[in-house]
Design an enzyme around this catalytic site. Structure first.
Site, PDB file in Angstrom:
ATOM      1  N   TRP A 197       0.860  -1.183   0.000  1.00  0.00           N
ATOM      2  CA  TRP A 197       0.000   0.000   0.000  1.00  0.00           C
ATOM      3  C   TRP A 197       0.898   1.234   0.000  1.00  0.00           C
ATOM      4  O   TRP A 197       1.860   1.297   0.760  1.00  0.00           O
ATOM      5  CB  TRP A 197      -0.926   0.054   1.221  1.00  0.00           C
ATOM      6  N   GLU A 247      -3.006  -2.823  -2.681  1.00  0.00           N
ATOM      7  CA  GLU A 247      -4.171  -2.280  -1.972  1.00  0.00           C
ATOM      8  C   GLU A 247      -4.524  -0.887  -2.487  1.00  0.00           C
ATOM      9  O   GLU A 247      -3.724   0.040  -2.394  1.00  0.00           O
ATOM     10  CB  GLU A 247      -3.852  -2.212  -0.468  1.00  0.00           C
ATOM     11  N   LYS A 259      -7.006   2.661  -2.832  1.00  0.00           N
ATOM     12  CA  LYS A 259      -7.624   3.596  -1.895  1.00  0.00           C
ATOM     13  C   LYS A 259      -8.317   4.682  -2.700  1.00  0.00           C
ATOM     14  O   LYS A 259      -7.996   4.911  -3.860  1.00  0.00           O
ATOM     15  CB  LYS A 259      -6.522   4.188  -1.018  1.00  0.00           C
ATOM     16  N   ASP A 278      -9.613  -3.087   0.856  1.00  0.00           N
ATOM     17  CA  ASP A 278      -9.747  -2.568   2.224  1.00  0.00           C
ATOM     18  C   ASP A 278     -11.141  -1.976   2.295  1.00  0.00           C
ATOM     19  O   ASP A 278     -11.500  -1.105   1.493  1.00  0.00           O
ATOM     20  CB  ASP A 278      -8.671  -1.513   2.500  1.00  0.00           C
ATOM     21  N   HIS A 308     -11.729   1.744   2.028  1.00  0.00           N
ATOM     22  CA  HIS A 308     -11.113   2.503   0.936  1.00  0.00           C
ATOM     23  C   HIS A 308     -12.014   2.770  -0.269  1.00  0.00           C
ATOM     24  O   HIS A 308     -11.539   2.800  -1.403  1.00  0.00           O
ATOM     25  CB  HIS A 308      -9.845   1.785   0.475  1.00  0.00           C
ATOM     26  N   HIS A 323      -8.514  -6.217   3.764  1.00  0.00           N
ATOM     27  CA  HIS A 323      -8.300  -5.523   5.022  1.00  0.00           C
ATOM     28  C   HIS A 323      -9.701  -5.175   5.492  1.00  0.00           C
ATOM     29  O   HIS A 323     -10.373  -4.348   4.871  1.00  0.00           O
ATOM     30  CB  HIS A 323      -7.514  -4.220   4.825  1.00  0.00           C
ATOM     31  N   ASP A 380     -12.241   7.007   5.729  1.00  0.00           N
ATOM     32  CA  ASP A 380     -11.425   5.836   6.030  1.00  0.00           C
ATOM     33  C   ASP A 380     -10.860   5.951   7.453  1.00  0.00           C
ATOM     34  O   ASP A 380      -9.662   6.058   7.657  1.00  0.00           O
ATOM     35  CB  ASP A 380     -10.291   5.777   4.992  1.00  0.00           C
ATOM     36  N   ASP A 431     -10.840   3.900  10.029  1.00  0.00           N
ATOM     37  CA  ASP A 431     -10.269   2.719  10.681  1.00  0.00           C
ATOM     38  C   ASP A 431     -10.785   2.491  12.093  1.00  0.00           C
ATOM     39  O   ASP A 431     -10.009   2.236  13.011  1.00  0.00           O
ATOM     40  CB  ASP A 431      -8.731   2.780  10.659  1.00  0.00           C
ATOM     41  N   ASP A 440      -7.798  -4.420   9.708  1.00  0.00           N
ATOM     42  CA  ASP A 440      -7.054  -3.160   9.628  1.00  0.00           C
ATOM     43  C   ASP A 440      -7.851  -2.036  10.270  1.00  0.00           C
ATOM     44  O   ASP A 440      -8.646  -1.365   9.602  1.00  0.00           O
ATOM     45  CB  ASP A 440      -6.739  -2.834   8.153  1.00  0.00           C
TER      46      ASP A 440
HETATM   47  C1  RNT Z   1      -4.001   2.805   4.754  1.00  0.00           C
HETATM   48  C2  RNT Z   1      -4.108   1.365   4.452  1.00  0.00           C
HETATM   49  C3  RNT Z   1      -2.998   0.505   4.999  1.00  0.00           C
HETATM   50  C4  RNT Z   1      -2.632   0.811   6.428  1.00  0.00           C
HETATM   51  C5  RNT Z   1      -1.766  -0.220   7.088  1.00  0.00           C
HETATM   52  C6  RNT Z   1      -1.094   0.311   8.319  1.00  0.00           C
HETATM   53  O1  RNT Z   1      -5.103   3.513   4.405  1.00  0.00           O
HETATM   54  O2  RNT Z   1      -5.327   0.860   4.884  1.00  0.00           O
HETATM   55  O3  RNT Z   1      -3.334  -0.818   4.820  1.00  0.00           O
HETATM   56  O4  RNT Z   1      -3.774   0.965   7.221  1.00  0.00           O
HETATM   57  O5  RNT Z   1      -0.882  -0.724   6.195  1.00  0.00           O
HETATM   58 ZN    ZN Z   2      -5.597  -1.263   4.729  1.00  0.00          ZN
END
Ligand code: RNT
Ligand code: ZN
Length: 410
Positions: free
Chosen positions: A176, A218, A220, A251, A254, A278, A286, A288, A318
């Site tokens: 990523w 990955e 985004k 993810d 994302h 993720h 995003d 998290d 994640d």
């Molecule tokens: C960031 C991505 C990535 C990170 C991790 C720490 O937006 O989601 O995967 O969260 O690698």
């Molecule tokens: Zn991620």
């Protein structure tokens, strides 16, 4: 679990024992970075690259010893087959430059994993570092910058292969990058062509053993400070991964907030043998947040089960919340992933599919709603018991004690 519970599920054609067996062998990769706010062991610098942790809950792990102590505590409450997801910044011993990080820097983690029978996954860390010039890495116009990060990723392939060979479990290396622009770009194509070329150089940089590991990319949609343009967008990586026969990682945070990530899974399984995830919880962006057992999570779990995707997916978590007890955060999120998978495994998909194919949409709706009040909570309690673990309530009590006795003294 009451005997009747099995019978109730059997009346829908669902075998509870089979579901429990399937759940227990489904691997979940637990992200070590929940335990220290994505800080790592290199330095106490700030997190850059469009991601952020908010909160300052006391007791954060500051080194390998504290982090693994907390991880052990968390693992003692997380049922099922587990892997640990690492980032380059969790290197131990004599800290080296990112582009020098190699197997040597992860020998402590390899012993840790082997002693506990855990698998390992790896991520090159391409954020929180001065070599991200103007926030750009693999797509930078500066060749030196690109080469620096290419080297970091090539070394990462060797580390990941080593993880797999040492632990005897398949490993994933996920790439990523935060590359993007704050405002409307003058050139969108240039950075993407450079990213494509850099990724090709990484894949050509080391002939890893495809039987033991996979590489994923990955995508985004945007990050803080890079709101207008993300080089590694979903379309970019979807096509890249398909054309290079590597994995595409979704993810769940994302995408645009109203986009249904679960809906993408079946489309992707039409073209890919395996997928990577993720699993996260976006709140308006995003963000998290820790996984809750909500409809979004359930939808992802349902699709994975329906597509027969559990053993064909790298399921990684994640999320990172610095405002609450970090161990509780890790465990609650992981248990919710497992609960969602359990509910999905206890669902009579054949009955539902048949009703849909018979144009009986009333039955689909009725059955979907009826299933919601079946006693899956008792099956969950049984699972936890079989895994030798304590209940949710007891877990919370014990984490509180740990907070008082260990975390608060840091
Ligand atoms: C960031 C991505 C990535 C990170 C991790 C720490 O937006 O989601 O995967 O969260 O690698
Ligand atoms: Zn991620």
């Amino acid at each position: 679990m009451r005997k009747e519970v099995k019978e109730i599920y059997a009346s829908y054609g669902v075998d509870v024992s089979k579901a429990l067996k399937e759940l227990a062998k489904t691997k979940i990769s637990l992200h070590c970075w929940q335990l220290d706010d994505v800080n790592g062991f290199e330095q106490e610098g700030s997190l850059t690259g469009g991601i952020q942790t908010t909160g300052n809950y006391p007791g954060k792990a500051r080194n390998f010893k504290e982090l693994t102590q907390d991880l052990d505590k968390a693992l003692s409450y997380i049922p099922g087959s587990k892997k640990i997801n690492l980032h380059a910044i969790y290197q131990t011993g004599k800290i080296v430059e990112r582009n020098e990080v190699g197997i040597e820097q992860f020998k402590d983690w390899v012993s840790y994993a082997k002693e506990r029978g855990l698998g390992l996954d790896y991520n090159p860390t391409i954020f929180s570092h001065p070599m991200l010039v103007d926030g750009l890495s693999l797509s930078s116009p500066d060749e030196k910058v690109r080469e620096y990060w290419i080297k970091h990723c090539v070394e990462g392939l060797k580390i990941t292969e080593h993880f797999a060979k040492e632990t005897g479990q398949k490993s994933l290396m996920n790439i990523w990058i935060p590359d993007g622009l704050k405002d409307v770009p003058a050139d969108r194509l240039g950075p993407r062509k450079r990213l494509k070329d850099s990724l090709d150089k990484i894949l050509a940089g080391y002939k890893y053993d495809k039987k033991v590991m996979d590489v994923s990319v990955e995508s985004k949609v945007f990050g803080i400070g890079v709101e207008s343009y993300t080089v590694g967008s979903n379309e970019f990586y979807l096509n890249y991964a398909a054309s290079r026969h590597i994995c595409c990682l979704l993810d769940t945070g994302h995408f645009h907030p109203t986009e249904n990530v679960a809906d993408k899974i079946s489309s992707m399984f039409c073209y890919y043998d395996k997928l990577a995830f993720h699993v996260s919880r976006p709140v308006r962006w995003d963000s998290d947040h820790v996984l809750k057992l909500n409809d979004d999570l359930q939808d992802v779990a349902d699709e994975l089960v329906k597509c027969d995707g559990l053993q064909r997916s790298y399921i990684g978590l994640d999320y990172f919340d610095a405002s609450i007890n970090r161990i509780a955060a890790m465990v609650i999120g992981a248990r919710n992933m497992e609960k969602a998978l359990l509910r999905a495994l206890l669902t009579p998909w054949n009955l539902l599919k048949k009703a849909q194919d018979n144009y009986d949409h009333t039955k689909v709706l009725a059955l979907q709603e009826e299933l919601k009040t079946l006693p899956w909570g008792e099956v969950w309690d049984e699972y936890i018991k079989r895994q030798g673990m304590v209940s949710d309530a007891q877990m919370f009590e014990e984490v509180r004690v740990y907070e008082k006795e260990v975390l608060s003294k840091r």
